[in-house]
Design an enzyme around this catalytic site. Structure first.
Site, PDB file in Angstrom:
ATOM      1  N   CYS A   1     -16.993  -5.826 -15.416  1.00 22.18           N
ATOM      2  CA  CYS A   1     -17.932  -4.607 -15.010  1.00 22.18           C
ATOM      3  C   CYS A   1     -19.002  -4.586 -16.234  1.00 22.18           C
ATOM      4  CB  CYS A   1     -17.169  -3.285 -14.693  1.00 22.18           C
ATOM      5  SG  CYS A   1     -16.177  -3.564 -13.151  1.00 22.18           S
TER       6      CYS A   1
ATOM      7  N   CYS B   1     -18.958   2.592  -2.507  1.00 22.19           N
ATOM      8  CA  CYS B   1     -18.691   1.982  -4.028  1.00 22.19           C
ATOM      9  C   CYS B   1     -18.201   0.587  -3.878  1.00 22.19           C
ATOM     10  CB  CYS B   1     -17.624   2.698  -4.809  1.00 22.19           C
ATOM     11  SG  CYS B   1     -15.889   2.669  -3.881  1.00 22.19           S
TER      12      CYS B   1
ATOM     13  N   CYS C   1     -14.867   5.059   3.342  1.00 15.86           N
ATOM     14  CA  CYS C   1     -16.083   5.105   2.865  1.00 15.86           C
ATOM     15  C   CYS C   1     -16.079   3.695   2.037  1.00 15.86           C
ATOM     16  CB  CYS C   1     -16.094   6.172   1.819  1.00 15.86           C
ATOM     17  SG  CYS C   1     -17.807   6.231   1.030  1.00 15.86           S
TER      18      CYS C   1
ATOM     19  N   CYS D   1     -22.658  -2.224 -16.132  1.00 14.65           N
ATOM     20  CA  CYS D   1     -22.780  -1.764 -14.992  1.00 14.65           C
ATOM     21  C   CYS D   1     -22.070  -0.372 -14.438  1.00 14.65           C
ATOM     22  CB  CYS D   1     -22.483  -2.922 -13.693  1.00 14.65           C
ATOM     23  SG  CYS D   1     -22.681  -2.290 -12.149  1.00 14.65           S
TER      24      CYS D   1
ATOM     25  N   ASP E   1       0.574  -1.280  -0.177  1.00 14.78           N
ATOM     26  CA  ASP E   1       0.087  -0.006  -0.082  1.00 14.78           C
ATOM     27  C   ASP E   1       0.808   1.241   0.120  1.00 14.78           C
ATOM     28  OD1 ASP E   1      -2.532   1.412   0.271  1.00 14.78           O
ATOM     29  OD2 ASP E   1      -2.513   1.688   2.271  1.00 14.78           O
TER      30      ASP E   1
ATOM     31  N   CYS F   1     -13.043  12.373  -2.863  1.00  8.53           N
ATOM     32  CA  CYS F   1     -13.193  11.015  -2.403  1.00  8.53           C
ATOM     33  C   CYS F   1     -13.393  11.161  -0.730  1.00  8.53           C
ATOM     34  CB  CYS F   1     -12.216  10.177  -2.746  1.00  8.53           C
ATOM     35  SG  CYS F   1     -12.557   8.336  -2.139  1.00  8.53           S
TER      36      CYS F   1
ATOM     37  N   CYS G   1     -21.548   7.058  -5.683  1.00 15.02           N
ATOM     38  CA  CYS G   1     -20.465   7.841  -5.272  1.00 15.02           C
ATOM     39  C   CYS G   1     -21.182   9.127  -4.594  1.00 15.02           C
ATOM     40  CB  CYS G   1     -19.295   8.128  -6.191  1.00 15.02           C
ATOM     41  SG  CYS G   1     -18.096   9.212  -5.308  1.00 15.02           S
TER      42      CYS G   1
ATOM     43  N   CYS H   1     -21.406   1.875  -9.150  1.00 16.54           N
ATOM     44  CA  CYS H   1     -20.438   2.531  -8.041  1.00 16.54           C
ATOM     45  C   CYS H   1     -20.561   3.953  -8.537  1.00 16.54           C
ATOM     46  CB  CYS H   1     -19.188   1.871  -8.175  1.00 16.54           C
ATOM     47  SG  CYS H   1     -18.335   1.827  -9.673  1.00 16.54           S
TER      48      CYS H   1
ATOM     49  N   CYS I   1     -21.653  -2.619  -5.230  1.00  9.82           N
ATOM     50  CA  CYS I   1     -21.281  -3.379  -6.351  1.00  9.82           C
ATOM     51  C   CYS I   1     -21.706  -4.864  -6.231  1.00  9.82           C
ATOM     52  CB  CYS I   1     -19.668  -3.455  -6.220  1.00  9.82           C
ATOM     53  SG  CYS I   1     -18.843  -4.674  -7.533  1.00  9.82           S
TER      54      CYS I   1
END
Length: 379
Positions: free
Chosen positions: A188, A243, A240, A191, A134, A214, A198, A194, A247
């Protein structure tokens, strides 16, 4: 040892140590990603939390000369909390996002990668490995996509067929030349749930995120939150999940493979009012083990104030006014004044006026002035 056989042994060992999914990718430059990052930079969509230059983030050999393969790992985390306490009048609660439940995932994945490194070094002592989770230069998502862990969804998350997007990602660059896996085709399709869901319109289009809008980013900032986003925060203290929750690929996905990832309900859905006066030591003792504590208590306290305004929690008024009067941080004083005006207690007009006369910080002064004006119009 033949490389194909070594790969099989690495996969088998990864399962032994609790890695839910593993994939192998080339260490070639991420050309497409580089283009996307340059576009993000041009539009001002970066969060400021990114590490390294765009070249370092897209060219693995800059991080590890002679890099040949990148091993991507994924660990599934829970999406549902057992025995979640209810938020009710007088006892309102905030919420940490699912990715901050349980122990800090950085530590969990680093431990898995460290074990994997040791296993590889036992097999091939000449190998060189570099792991990151990360906060490294490489994009976890781009690596995982290339390694066949999942596809990159319109919500800017890796979506795996097995676990949906409820996975933590990490990777290891190595000088070993191992057989690689094929990427998974994007599923996806048409679709757009998300993007449509948002709260702030941060998903500009499928797969492109304006980080500055965001909520996951906004909850981690330390300054006064722009007013247009305050009512969008709701009772979120950190992160958050919108999204991910909407899904379709995440429907019914809830995995409890790792005990250390299980949430403590009182930690990840805490009472809000006690957060307003929590000391640094108390904060560290209660929240220090979760990833959502990495920015310290100030953003969490600011978000708790916003959450109390969201609930229009009148029981919080005395505590909020104490912050306006005595807190040494202008962001907290200003946000508390705004919250009082949102809750709408006209009886505090006089007290806020006194606080306004003493306020020296321009931003906090402006917040108090606007709060006072709003309260004076309350009927």
């Amino acid at each position: 040892m033949a490389n194909a056989q070594l790969k099989k042994e690495i996969i088998a060992y990864s399962k032994d140590i609790g890695i839910d999914k593993i994939g192998f990718a080339t260490a070639d430059p991420f050309i497409t990603l580089k283009g996307r990052l340059l576009e993000q930079q041009t539009h001002g969509f970066e969060s400021g939390f990114e590490k390294g230059t765009i070249e370092e983030r897209t060219e693995p050999e800059r991080l590890l000369p002679e890099a040949k393969t990148i091993i991507s790992i994924a660990l599934a985390y829970p999406s549902k909390m057992k025995h979640a306490p209810r938020s009710k009048m007088g006892e309102r609660r905030g919420l940490f996002c699912r990715a901050s439940w349980g122990e800090d995932y950085h530590n969990i994945l680093r431990e898995k990668l460290s074990l994997l490194e040791s296993f590889i070094m036992e097999k091939v002592p000449s190998a060189i490995c570099l792991s990151m989770v990360d906060t490294g230069e490489l994009s976890d998502r781009a690596v995982a996509e290339r390694a066949g862990i999942g596809w990159s969804g319109k919500n800017c998350a890796i979506i795996t067929p097995e676990f949906g997007s409820y996975v933590y990602l990490g990777e290891m660059i190595t000088t070993l030349n191992l057989p690689v896996d094929n990427p998974i085709e994007d599923q996806c399709g048409s679709c757009n749930k998300c993007v449509d869901a948002c709260p702030t319109g941060a998903l500009v289009q499928g797969g492109q995120l304006d980080s500055n809008k965001c909520i996951a980013f906004l909850t981690q900032t330390k300054d006064l939150l722009p007013e247009q986003y305050r009512k969008k925060i709701g009772n979120r203290l950190y992160g958050c999940d919108t999204c991910q929750v909407v899904c379709p690929e995440n429907k019914g996905k809830d995995f409890h493979h790792h005990p250390e990832m299980e949430p403590d309900p009182e930690v990840v859905k805490p009472l809000l009012i006690p957060l307003l006066s929590i000391s640094n030591r108390e904060f560290k003792e209660k929240f220090g083990k979760i990833s959502g504590s990495w920015r310290g208590k100030k953003p969490i306290q600011r978000n708790a104030i916003i959450a109390l305004a969201h609930f229009k929690e009148k029981a919080a008024i005395p505590y909020l006014y104490e912050l306006v009067k005595k807190d040494p941080r202008p962001v907290i004083r200003g946000t508390a004044a705004w919250a009082i005006s949102e809750i709408g207690d006209k009886e505090l007009v006089g007290q806020l006026g006194e606080a306004l006369e003493k306020e020296q910080d321009p931003k906090a002064y402006d917040e108090m002035k606007k709060a006072l004006n709003k309260l004076e119009t309350v009927t």
